[in-house]
Design a protein around this motif. Structure first.
Motif, PDB file in Angstrom:
ATOM      1  N   HIS A   1      40.167 -31.206  39.058  1.00  0.00           N
ATOM      2  CA  HIS A   1      39.966 -30.325  40.216  1.00  0.00           C
ATOM      3  C   HIS A   1      40.502 -28.923  39.978  1.00  0.00           C
ATOM      4  CE1 HIS A   1      44.141 -31.682  41.217  1.00  0.00           C
ATOM      5  NE2 HIS A   1      44.233 -30.442  41.629  1.00  0.00           N
ATOM      6  N   GLU A   2      41.288 -28.757  38.915  1.00  0.00           N
ATOM      7  CA  GLU A   2      41.822 -27.431  38.632  1.00  0.00           C
ATOM      8  C   GLU A   2      40.865 -26.593  37.772  1.00  0.00           C
ATOM      9  OE1 GLU A   2      46.417 -27.778  38.106  1.00  0.00           O
ATOM     10  OE2 GLU A   2      45.577 -29.669  37.440  1.00  0.00           O
ATOM     11  N   LEU A   3      39.710 -27.203  37.411  1.00  0.00           N
ATOM     12  CA  LEU A   3      38.762 -26.525  36.535  1.00  0.00           C
ATOM     13  C   LEU A   3      37.443 -26.256  37.252  1.00  0.00           C
ATOM     14  CD1 LEU A   3      40.834 -27.479  34.415  1.00  0.00           C
ATOM     15  CD2 LEU A   3      38.937 -28.288  33.022  1.00  0.00           C
ATOM     16  N   SER A   4      36.765 -25.180  36.867  1.00  0.00           N
ATOM     17  CA  SER A   4      35.459 -24.871  37.449  1.00  0.00           C
ATOM     18  C   SER A   4      34.410 -25.803  36.846  1.00  0.00           C
ATOM     19  CB  SER A   4      35.093 -23.427  37.134  1.00  0.00           C
ATOM     20  OG  SER A   4      34.862 -23.300  35.743  1.00  0.00           O
ATOM     21  N   GLY A   5      33.213 -25.796  37.460  1.00  0.00           N
ATOM     22  CA  GLY A   5      32.128 -26.653  36.976  1.00  0.00           C
ATOM     23  C   GLY A   5      31.774 -26.377  35.521  1.00  0.00           C
ATOM     24  N   GLY A   6      31.726 -25.089  35.179  1.00  0.00           N
ATOM     25  CA  GLY A   6      31.372 -24.725  33.815  1.00  0.00           C
ATOM     26  C   GLY A   6      32.406 -25.243  32.819  1.00  0.00           C
TER      27      GLY A   6
ATOM     28  N   GLY B   1      33.048 -37.678  16.806  1.00  0.00           N
ATOM     29  CA  GLY B   1      32.068 -37.235  15.824  1.00  0.00           C
ATOM     30  C   GLY B   1      30.809 -38.083  15.827  1.00  0.00           C
ATOM     31  N   PRO B   2      30.107 -38.126  16.955  1.00  0.00           N
ATOM     32  CA  PRO B   2      28.937 -39.010  17.076  1.00  0.00           C
ATOM     33  C   PRO B   2      27.751 -38.530  16.234  1.00  0.00           C
ATOM     34  CG  PRO B   2      29.060 -37.572  18.974  1.00  0.00           C
ATOM     35  CD  PRO B   2      30.288 -37.292  18.159  1.00  0.00           C
ATOM     36  N   GLU B   3      26.885 -39.484  15.903  1.00  0.00           N
ATOM     37  CA  GLU B   3      25.649 -39.130  15.204  1.00  0.00           C
ATOM     38  C   GLU B   3      24.546 -38.716  16.176  1.00  0.00           C
ATOM     39  OE1 GLU B   3      27.316 -42.063  14.030  1.00  0.00           O
ATOM     40  OE2 GLU B   3      26.939 -42.211  11.867  1.00  0.00           O
ATOM     41  N   LEU B   4      24.728 -39.133  17.428  1.00  0.00           N
ATOM     42  CA  LEU B   4      23.705 -38.833  18.441  1.00  0.00           C
ATOM     43  C   LEU B   4      24.373 -38.433  19.746  1.00  0.00           C
ATOM     44  CD1 LEU B   4      20.724 -38.966  19.520  1.00  0.00           C
ATOM     45  CD2 LEU B   4      21.202 -41.346  20.131  1.00  0.00           C
ATOM     46  N   ILE B   5      23.864 -37.344  20.320  1.00  0.00           N
ATOM     47  CA  ILE B   5      24.314 -36.943  21.653  1.00  0.00           C
ATOM     48  C   ILE B   5      23.126 -36.972  22.583  1.00  0.00           C
ATOM     49  CG2 ILE B   5      25.153 -35.012  23.039  1.00  0.00           C
ATOM     50  CD1 ILE B   5      27.406 -35.020  21.488  1.00  0.00           C
ATOM     51  N   LEU B   6      23.297 -37.623  23.723  1.00  0.00           N
ATOM     52  CA  LEU B   6      22.273 -37.579  24.749  1.00  0.00           C
ATOM     53  C   LEU B   6      22.795 -36.679  25.851  1.00  0.00           C
ATOM     54  CD1 LEU B   6      22.355 -41.212  24.261  1.00  0.00           C
ATOM     55  CD2 LEU B   6      20.050 -40.334  24.541  1.00  0.00           C
ATOM     56  N   ALA B   7      22.103 -35.586  26.092  1.00  0.00           N
ATOM     57  CA  ALA B   7      22.545 -34.660  27.132  1.00  0.00           C
ATOM     58  C   ALA B   7      21.502 -34.675  28.242  1.00  0.00           C
ATOM     59  CB  ALA B   7      22.718 -33.259  26.560  1.00  0.00           C
ATOM     60  N   ASP B   8      21.912 -35.193  29.392  1.00  0.00           N
ATOM     61  CA  ASP B   8      20.985 -35.363  30.509  1.00  0.00           C
ATOM     62  C   ASP B   8      21.092 -34.172  31.458  1.00  0.00           C
ATOM     63  OD1 ASP B   8      19.412 -36.200  32.564  1.00  0.00           O
ATOM     64  OD2 ASP B   8      20.793 -37.751  33.277  1.00  0.00           O
ATOM     65  N   GLU B   9      20.189 -33.226  31.314  1.00  0.00           N
ATOM     66  CA  GLU B   9      20.204 -32.013  32.143  1.00  0.00           C
ATOM     67  C   GLU B   9      21.627 -31.492  32.325  1.00  0.00           C
ATOM     68  OE1 GLU B   9      17.408 -31.475  35.247  1.00  0.00           O
ATOM     69  OE2 GLU B   9      16.754 -33.562  35.117  1.00  0.00           O
ATOM     70  N   PRO B  10      22.279 -31.128  31.240  1.00  0.00           N
ATOM     71  CA  PRO B  10      23.704 -30.797  31.323  1.00  0.00           C
ATOM     72  C   PRO B  10      24.007 -29.520  32.091  1.00  0.00           C
ATOM     73  CG  PRO B  10      22.867 -30.329  29.134  1.00  0.00           C
ATOM     74  CD  PRO B  10      21.758 -30.995  29.879  1.00  0.00           C
ATOM     75  N   THR B  11      22.993 -28.764  32.440  1.00  0.00           N
ATOM     76  CA  THR B  11      23.302 -27.478  33.092  1.00  0.00           C
ATOM     77  C   THR B  11      22.731 -27.357  34.498  1.00  0.00           C
ATOM     78  OG1 THR B  11      21.346 -26.458  32.129  1.00  0.00           O
ATOM     79  CG2 THR B  11      23.395 -26.272  30.884  1.00  0.00           C
ATOM     80  N   THR B  12      22.084 -28.429  34.967  1.00  0.00           N
ATOM     81  CA  THR B  12      21.429 -28.363  36.277  1.00  0.00           C
ATOM     82  C   THR B  12      22.383 -27.973  37.392  1.00  0.00           C
ATOM     83  OG1 THR B  12      19.965 -30.081  35.507  1.00  0.00           O
ATOM     84  CG2 THR B  12      19.978 -29.666  37.862  1.00  0.00           C
ATOM     85  N   ALA B  13      23.623 -28.508  37.323  1.00  0.00           N
ATOM     86  CA  ALA B  13      24.554 -28.293  38.431  1.00  0.00           C
ATOM     87  C   ALA B  13      25.356 -27.006  38.272  1.00  0.00           C
ATOM     88  CB  ALA B  13      25.496 -29.489  38.530  1.00  0.00           C
ATOM     89  N   LEU B  14      25.070 -26.246  37.250  1.00  0.00           N
ATOM     90  CA  LEU B  14      25.914 -25.077  36.970  1.00  0.00           C
ATOM     91  C   LEU B  14      25.261 -23.775  37.425  1.00  0.00           C
ATOM     92  CD1 LEU B  14      27.068 -26.029  33.369  1.00  0.00           C
ATOM     93  CD2 LEU B  14      28.257 -26.431  35.516  1.00  0.00           C
ATOM     94  N   ASP B  15      26.095 -22.758  37.531  1.00  0.00           N
ATOM     95  CA  ASP B  15      25.580 -21.424  37.865  1.00  0.00           C
ATOM     96  C   ASP B  15      24.585 -20.980  36.808  1.00  0.00           C
ATOM     97  OD1 ASP B  15      27.155 -21.284  40.029  1.00  0.00           O
ATOM     98  OD2 ASP B  15      28.654 -19.930  39.170  1.00  0.00           O
ATOM     99  N   VAL B  16      23.555 -20.296  37.270  1.00  0.00           N
ATOM    100  CA  VAL B  16      22.515 -19.822  36.355  1.00  0.00           C
ATOM    101  C   VAL B  16      23.119 -19.012  35.212  1.00  0.00           C
ATOM    102  CG1 VAL B  16      20.422 -18.441  36.188  1.00  0.00           C
ATOM    103  CG2 VAL B  16      20.859 -19.803  38.231  1.00  0.00           C
TER     104      VAL B  16
END
Lengths: 352, 305
Positions: free
Chosen positions: A172-177, A191-206
């Motif tokens: 709670h002490e950190l901003s969304g970004g 150190g993963p071989e695969l990252i799945l990023a599900d709309e990682p920026t939808t909730a963030l400021d443009v």
């Protein structure tokens, strides 16, 4: 210009792409969710593959099943959802028949996920440091000290200043970004071989959306990971993706190398999506952007024929039957009766 | 955290004084104590004499001030029936009640937490419904009835446990189970509700995505968040047990605070009643304070408040 209609077996490879050694390979994935008035066929037919060290972007509008596709790969579908596929492998290992214990060994370790909602994806009761170091220690990568060292290194790498001080802070002490940067760092811990990023920026400021996506693309290159990036930001796709899979109503309707798909979209839906992107110089100020008329069909109960035909300017007689998967050069595939380029086709009357 | 604790402590002190004042006033307006003490056959002169003797003719605020000043110094006056000071009476009874309530709360939590967690994880299955059934049973059965059933079964029929008195820890088992059994359902429902909500939250999905075992996800990531309202309820339940174990103490003939209170009220032993009221008020204040601090420790977002 015409392309041969290929047989069904070969078509699988077309949509997934010819990949020598994929990190992730999915063939004919379907996800069904029981709802009040029947069964929602949220994902109907998705084939895709992520090559080692490359980025695959999955694009499509809300509700097309792209998020569920990534959750299905991670085995994180909501309770009650049913997952079926002809094949789903991570580095050759079958994810469908995998034991829960083995899946836990892989998750957060060799394949990691970044979620859509940074504000709620971190546990409010534990410090950033605890949550960051947790997978590292859990997966036996090292002790507390090494985990902390790695956490600080990664926090700095994802652009968080005073990383050491952040470790004792709570979400709670950190901003969304900042929280999303923490989530990214967390995904990278082992150190993963695969990252799945599900709309990682939808909730963030443009203003920080592009920053985060560029960071992801940069990290993908730097660490040589496979990245499956679910997004609806086509502008970013054009810049970061090696390959694109366009989804509509639970299906991949077109896929291929980014340049091929963008330069020569074969599915009318892809074409419509690309026309929605404002491009300075092409779109004069004050003129309306392209839109796709109509609504996404209801996927409860299932659909036969092309799900896009009611909104399609090129819809014709064959559209309500079985839709062929066609192949072009460079693993470019599309699920449409049109074999020539959309640009060369003649629109029929739009059916309302 | 320290500043938070100090602020809460100060607040607790203010609340404690206010509650004791209200309790004192209520006792005064509940009827004329002098008339009650003098008895039905007393003449007006007798009543006046008693009023004089106990200082009941002075303004209430003065009486309260004097009583509070004495109370702060540990003097709660003398009992009208026992040849003992109120403070003494309370201190000899307090360990019985504290032991009983502490054991009761522990038993309540031992029943409520596992049942609540399992019911939440197995939501809408027969396990969940069975847990709900147990909860309803616990609430629906009167305290004294459950106590008597236990006395009959474990005390008389099986002869495993002593049925009355407070000499050994064995004496406390049945009364503590009686108390705990009654408190468990509401704690269980709250635990279940909290867990159900928390288990669907995004950070639990994150915990799964990290590859954590179910045990760690549930106990480390979910329970800590789900338990916050349970902690607050625990303090209320413990307060109820401390002040409201009259029935249980009577059934098992335990000489605790509840029994003393019941005795004092029925005999109009108002110095004792006042003393117990103050004690109970302090119990609640202290318990609320502990719950606040515990919650602040559990949930870092509260600490700023």
């Amino acid at each position: 210009m015409s392309a041969p209609v290929v047989n069904a077996a070969a078509a699988d490879d077309v949509m997934a792409g010819h990949v020598a050694e994929p990190v992730l390979e999915v063939q004919h994935l379907a996800v069904q969710i029981p709802v009040a008035d029947g069964v929602l066929h949220a994902v109907r037919d998705v084939s895709l593959s992520v090559p080692r060290g490359e980025t695959l972007c999955v694009v499509g509008e809300s509700g097309c099943g792209k998020s569920l596709t990534s959750l299905a790969v991670m085995g994180l579908l909501p309770g009650g959802a049913r997952r079926t596929a002809d094949r789903m492998t991570f580095l050759g290992e079958d994810l469908l028949s995998m034991s829960p214990g083995r899946l836990r060994e892989l998750r957060g370790n060799r394949m990691a996920m970044i979620f859509q909602e940074p504000m709620t994806s971190l546990n409010p009761s534990w410090t950033i440091g605890d949550q960051l170091t947790e997978p590292f220690i859990r997966h036996g990568k090292g002790g507390k000290a090494q985990a902390t060292e790695r956490a600080v290194f990664l926090l700095e790498r994802v652009g968080i200043a005073a990383a050491g001080r952040r470790l004792v802070q709570y979400p709670h002490e950190l901003s969304g970004g900042l929280r999303q940067r923490v989530m990214i760092a967390m995904a990278l811990m082992c150190g993963p071989e695969l990252i799945l990023a599900d709309e990682p920026t939808t909730a963030l400021d443009v203003t920080i959306q592009a920053e985060i996506l560029h960071l992801l693309a940069e990290l993908q290159r730097e660490f040589g990971m496979g990245l499956l990036l679910v997004t609806h930001d086509l502008g970013i796709v054009a810049r970061v993706a090696h390959r694109v899979a366009v989804m509509y109503a639970g299906e991949v309707v077109e896929s291929g190398p980014t340049t091929a798909v963008f330069d020569d979209p074969r599915h009318p839906y892809t074409r419509g999506l690309i026309d929605c992107i404002p491009i300075p110089g092409r779109n004069k100020p004050g003129t309306p952007l392209g839109t796709i008329p109509g609504l996404v069909p209801n996927l409860v109960g299932g659909i036969t024929g092309c799900a896009f035909r009611d909104r399609c300017a090129y819809a014709r007689a064959g559209c309500d039957g079985a839709i062929p998967v066609q192949a072009g050069a460079h693993d470019h595939g599309w699920r449409c009766v049109l074999s020539e380029s959309v640009a060369d086709s003649t629109p029929t009357e739009v059916r309302a | 955290m320290l500043r938070f604790a100090l602020r809460r402590l100060l607040l607790a002190l203010v609340v404690g004084i206010a509650v004791s004042a209200i309790a004192f006033m209520l006792l005064r307006i509940s009827g004329d104590l002098a008339i009650a003490l003098a008895g039905e056959d007393a003449s007006p002169a007798d009543v006046e004499r008693i009023r004089e003797q106990y200082g009941l003719n002075r303004p209430v605020i003065v009486q309260y001030g004097e009583w509070l000043w004495n109370a702060v110094r540990g003097d709660l006056g003398r009992s009208l029936f026992y040849p003992e000071s109120v403070a003494n009476l309370i201190m000899t009874r307090l360990p019985v009640t504290l032991t009983l309530s502490a054991m009761g709360l522990v038993i309540a939590l031992l029943i409520a937490l596992p049942l609540g967690i399992i019911a939440a994880l197995k939501r809408n299955t027969w396990i969940d419904r069975a847990a709900l059934g147990i909860a309803v049973m616990g609430q629906a059965m009167p305290n004294f009835w459950f106590g008597l059933l236990m006395i009959f079964l474990f005390g008389l029929a099986l002869g495993w446990l002593p049925v009355s008195g407070s000499e050994t820890i064995w004496h406390f088992i049945m009364p503590a189970v009686t108390l705990g059994w009654f408190s468990a359902p509401v704690l269980m429902r709250l635990t279940r509700g909290g867990m159900v909500e928390v288990m669907t939250s995004d950070y639990i999905r994150t915990a799964h995505a990290k590859g954590l075992p179910v045990r760690v996800v549930v106990l480390k990531h979910a329970l800590r968040n789900a338990i916050i309202p349970v902690v607050a309820l625990c303090s209320v339940q413990f307060g109820n047990m401390l002040s409201g174990s009259v029935v249980t103490e009577t059934v098992f003939a335990l000489q605790g605070i509840g029994y003393l209170a019941w005795e004092a009220i029925s005999r109009r032993d108002f110095p004792v009643v006042q003393g117990i009221l103050l004690l109970v008020a302090l119990f609640y204040v202290v318990l609320t304070l502990i719950a606040d601090l515990l919650n602040a420790w559990l949930d870092p977002r509260i600490r700023r408040g």
